[in-house]
Design an enzyme around this catalytic site. Sequence first.
Site, PDB file in Angstrom:
ATOM      1  N   ASP A  72       0.875  -1.161   0.000  1.00 47.04           N
ATOM      2  CA  ASP A  72       0.000   0.000   0.000  1.00 47.04           C
ATOM      3  C   ASP A  72       0.923   1.224   0.000  1.00 47.04           C
ATOM      4  O   ASP A  72       2.128   1.086   0.176  1.00 47.04           O
ATOM      5  CB  ASP A  72      -0.869  -0.062   1.275  1.00 47.04           C
ATOM      6  CG  ASP A  72      -1.900   1.045   1.330  1.00 47.04           C
ATOM      7  OD1 ASP A  72      -2.374   1.453   0.257  1.00 47.04           O
ATOM      8  OD2 ASP A  72      -2.230   1.504   2.434  1.00 47.04           O
ATOM      9  N   THR A 112       0.064   4.654   1.713  1.00 48.53           N
ATOM     10  CA  THR A 112      -0.006   5.412   2.964  1.00 48.53           C
ATOM     11  C   THR A 112       0.361   4.561   4.176  1.00 48.53           C
ATOM     12  O   THR A 112      -0.245   3.528   4.417  1.00 48.53           O
ATOM     13  CB  THR A 112      -1.416   6.008   3.143  1.00 48.53           C
ATOM     14  OG1 THR A 112      -1.730   6.774   1.985  1.00 48.53           O
ATOM     15  CG2 THR A 112      -1.489   6.906   4.360  1.00 48.53           C
TER      16      THR A 112
END
Length: 210
Positions: A17, A19
């Site tokens: 991912d 963030t």
Amino acid sequence: SAEALEKMSKVNVLIVDKTGTLTEGKPSVEKVIAFNDGLSEKEVLQYLTTLNQYSEHPLAEATVAYGKEQGVEMVKTEGFNAVTGKGVEGTINGKNAALGNEKMMEHAGTVVSKKMEEEATSYQKQGKTVSFLSIDKTCVGFLVIGDKIKQTSAEAIKELQRKGIDVLMLTGDNHNTAQAVASELNLADFKAGMLPEDKLKEVERLQNDG
């Protein structure tokens, strides 16, 4: 654990991912932009802060913290609703407010003008996240949020690639924002604008391909 290390030796694709994985996961508000629709920057910030006070998203928490710093007064929100992967909505002062990405604006029936899009894109190309604010189907401004790339991310990715592992970034963020982060980290593979279910499908597709 030993089991994790054993599994890692068989891995040929690592999905990450953006963030909190590649970035520090400590988003902060960098700018509030108000468009010429009669709403001041302070009023736009009031809507942003008020809507976000009910959300648990890290970007929402950063916005509320910034609003409080600026001395914004919260107003009552009715019918608050979080739309997964898109944003939040509610009724404030009798007006329908929606806050989030381009998909959220579509969900709210709001058209973002070409000029607004161009201005937002200039920030996204710097790796920033942009959240648009719509009031009664009119886009009145947006929020610019920054989240620094971890100092360790580039070296970790380079090391994984050296070991023959493909690193693929999947993010719900906009394509331009994702492109800026991918370029900085020399990531050839990324997919942007993904909802949680899209990420799951991509994982399953790769697993099915072995």
